[in-house]
Design a protein around this motif. Structure first.
Motif, PDB file in Angstrom:
ATOM      1  N   LYS A 257       3.915   0.470  10.772  1.00 38.16           N
ATOM      2  CA  LYS A 257       4.326   1.372   9.691  1.00 38.16           C
ATOM      3  C   LYS A 257       5.532   2.209  10.111  1.00 38.16           C
ATOM      4  N   VAL A 258       5.459   2.776  11.306  1.00 37.08           N
ATOM      5  CA  VAL A 258       6.519   3.683  11.774  1.00 37.08           C
ATOM      6  C   VAL A 258       7.809   2.934  12.097  1.00 37.08           C
ATOM      7  N   LYS A 259       7.699   1.791  12.770  1.00 40.06           N
ATOM      8  CA  LYS A 259       8.896   1.083  13.241  1.00 40.06           C
ATOM      9  C   LYS A 259       9.516   0.160  12.201  1.00 40.06           C
ATOM     10  N   HIS A 260       8.683  -0.514  11.420  1.00 38.30           N
ATOM     11  CA  HIS A 260       9.205  -1.533  10.504  1.00 38.30           C
ATOM     12  C   HIS A 260       8.871  -1.268   9.036  1.00 38.30           C
ATOM     13  N   ILE A 327      12.473  17.317  -6.643  1.00 38.79           N
ATOM     14  CA  ILE A 327      11.339  17.193  -5.713  1.00 38.79           C
ATOM     15  C   ILE A 327      11.842  17.293  -4.274  1.00 38.79           C
ATOM     16  N   VAL A 328      11.088  18.012  -3.445  1.00 40.06           N
ATOM     17  CA  VAL A 328      11.339  18.047  -2.007  1.00 40.06           C
ATOM     18  C   VAL A 328      10.103  17.463  -1.324  1.00 40.06           C
ATOM     19  N   MET A 329      10.309  16.410  -0.547  1.00 47.85           N
ATOM     20  CA  MET A 329       9.208  15.753   0.143  1.00 47.85           C
ATOM     21  C   MET A 329       9.223  16.128   1.620  1.00 47.85           C
ATOM     22  N   THR A 330       8.073  16.422   2.158  1.00 53.23           N
ATOM     23  CA  THR A 330       7.974  16.774   3.568  1.00 53.23           C
ATOM     24  C   THR A 330       6.664  16.238   4.130  1.00 53.23           C
ATOM     25  N   GLY A 331       6.336  16.613   5.364  1.00 50.07           N
ATOM     26  CA  GLY A 331       5.158  16.051   6.014  1.00 50.07           C
ATOM     27  C   GLY A 331       5.519  14.768   6.750  1.00 50.07           C
ATOM     28  N   GLY A 332       4.651  14.335   7.661  1.00 46.11           N
ATOM     29  CA  GLY A 332       4.915  13.131   8.442  1.00 46.11           C
ATOM     30  C   GLY A 332       5.133  11.895   7.594  1.00 46.11           C
ATOM     31  N   GLY A 333       4.422  11.790   6.463  1.00 44.56           N
ATOM     32  CA  GLY A 333       4.558  10.616   5.595  1.00 44.56           C
ATOM     33  C   GLY A 333       5.902  10.506   4.920  1.00 44.56           C
ATOM     34  N   SER A 334       6.650  11.621   4.847  1.00 49.18           N
ATOM     35  CA  SER A 334       7.944  11.600   4.153  1.00 49.18           C
ATOM     36  C   SER A 334       9.020  10.881   4.975  1.00 49.18           C
ATOM     37  N   LYS A 335       8.714  10.565   6.238  1.00 45.52           N
ATOM     38  CA  LYS A 335       9.700   9.878   7.081  1.00 45.52           C
ATOM     39  C   LYS A 335       9.733   8.372   6.825  1.00 45.52           C
ATOM     40  N   LEU A 336       8.857   7.879   5.965  1.00 45.77           N
ATOM     41  CA  LEU A 336       8.813   6.454   5.654  1.00 45.77           C
ATOM     42  C   LEU A 336      10.127   6.004   5.017  1.00 45.77           C
TER      43      LEU A 336
END
Length: 455
Positions: A257-260, A327-336
């Protein structure tokens, strides 16, 4: 280092627990003295389901932060979230005995206290009472009622409610970890302080904080919070989908998920293949980047759609309630990857990713500006704001009780007097650490007392 100017934000999340120690410099920017991070064990979708594991994780994060900051942590400001959080709109009023007296802080606090007495569902407790606008007698849509004359003070409130037993479990973990809970706030409110500007809050903006277990939403308009919600899906659900869809273990799914990972399948080609090592000597598995992206897209689209439903529930399609700043997106999931583009396509609104660098002093580690630390940075800011409020209150109290200055008073007497005042302020700061004077004072004082009475 002045220890009285230091605060600690403790973010107890589903995937990680973060403790950040910091203070403000002379320009009002945050100087991070130390940070500790530990894998969150015992928390599921923002709710504690294993007390012992959560306590251990908190201790690890706090210990790491203490070593980095060379500072003994005793007091923390904690955030709360979870699918048990809900919100409602409520109107209430008080009658004032003397309409000739101007409305002051006491009247507003009396009105808020009355809202706190609302009867909730069994097991629920009011967490925040957030004023929207006021009405004094026949004059409505008043933002700041202080200084008005009137016999009836009325207000519309946004009330945030949660299950007290679940909140109490978080507080119990903090207490058992040897810490004092001096502040507690809703996590999307903390995140909004870290990543939203005043201009955005004024124009109208929606914060979507995608964490590991939940997605938190907060809507601001005219610099007032208008709507909050919690969606019981976050980054962990995406990881679980990859794990099931590719028949691999969780650690491998998270790395994929994080890399690809990408939220936009059309960006990837069928011929791009990822090789995943097999377990215990088994043959490696292969998956196309496009298939991985399709798995991620399906779940992310669901999360965004649920978030957009909440924005519609607020009324974002009405002209008067339009969110000009988007909209402003944040949190770890927003790095997708490609999440911003998918959100813009789904909602038709402008979208940006929220970083915390605006509030950080120069020279701070770039890692701290990452969206995944937005809640922890916001909790630190909340803790520092509360310290400032306390100090201002005590200084005002000391000023009120000082005798009028005697012109014949000697310089030495003035020094002694000032020293006594400073000592009294320091003494009161220590005595009043468990009290919090802010917009959330009514709940926090009652809640912290409730926790401290529990053995």
């Amino acid at each position: 280092m002045n220890n009285n100017n230091i605060a600690v934000g403790l973010d107890i999340g589903t995937t990680k627990i973060v403790a950040i120690v910091g203070q403000r410099n002379e320009h009002g920017k945050l100087v991070i003295l130390g940070m500790g991070r530990a894998k969150s064990l015992g928390v599921h979708r923002g709710v504690v389901n294993n007390i012992t594991q959560t306590i251990d994780s908190i201790k690890k994060a706090i210990s790491e932060a203490e070593k980095a900051a060379n500072y003994k942590i005793t007091d923390v400001t904690v955030g709360i979230a979870g699918q048990h959080i809900r919100s409602l709109q409520h109107s209430d009023y008080i009658s004032r005995p003397n309409f000739e007296d101007v409305i002051d802080d006491r009247d507003i606090e009396n009105l808020k206290d009355q809202v706190h007495k609302l009867v909730m569902l069994p097991g629920e407790e009011i967490i925040h009472v957030l004023p929207q606008d006021y009405k004094v007698d026949s004059q409505s849509e008043i933002i700041e009622p202080r200084g008005f004359h009137g016999s009836r003070l009325e207000a519309n409130f946004h009330v945030v409610v949660g299950q007290i037993s679940l909140i109490r479990n978080i507080a119990r973990c903090v207490k058992e970890a040897g810490l004092n809970l001096v502040g507690i706030t809703l996590e999307p409110l903390a995140s909004s302080d870290a990543v939203l500007s005043q201009e955005e809050k004024e124009a109208g903006v929606a914060l979507i904080d995608i964490g590991g277990g939940t997605t938190d939403i907060a809507v601001f308009k005219d610099n007032i919070i208008r709507h909050t919600a919690v969606i019981p899906f976050g980054g962990n659900v995406i990881t679980d989908d990859i794990k099931s869809g590719c028949s691999i273990i969780e650690r491998q799914a998270e790395i994929l998920k994080v890399k690809h990972g990408s939220a936009w399948p059309s960006e990837n080609k069928e011929i791009e293949v990822i090789s995943i090592p097999g377990l215990h000597g088994r043959e490696p598995k292969e998956i196309t980047v496009k298939k991985l992206s399709q798995i991620i897209h399906a779940r992310v689209e669901e999360i965004i759609s649920l978030a957009y439903i909440e924005l519609k529930n607020y009324g974002c399609e009405e002209q008067k309630k339009k969110l000009i700043a988007g909209i402003v997106m944040t949190g770890g999931g927003s790095k997708l990857k490609h999440l911003r583009q998918l959100t813009e396509y789904t909602t038709g609104m402008d979208v940006r990713i929220g970083f915390c660098n605006e509030h950080l002093a120069s020279g701070q580690p770039e890692e701290l500006a990452s969206p995944e630390y937005a809640t922890a940075i916001g909790l630190l800011m909340t803790g520092l704001n509360n310290l400032d409020l306390k100090k201002n209150k005590f200084k005002q109290e000391q000023k009120d009780i000082q005798p009028k200055e005697n012109t014949s008073e000697s310089l030495e007497e003035k020094k002694i007097s000032n020293s006594t005042i400073n000592n009294n302020i320091e003494k009161k700061l220590k005595e009043e650490k468990k009290k919090k004077k802010s917009i959330f004072a009514a709940f926090q004082e009652k809640f912290i007392k409730y926790i401290n009475d529990t053995e």
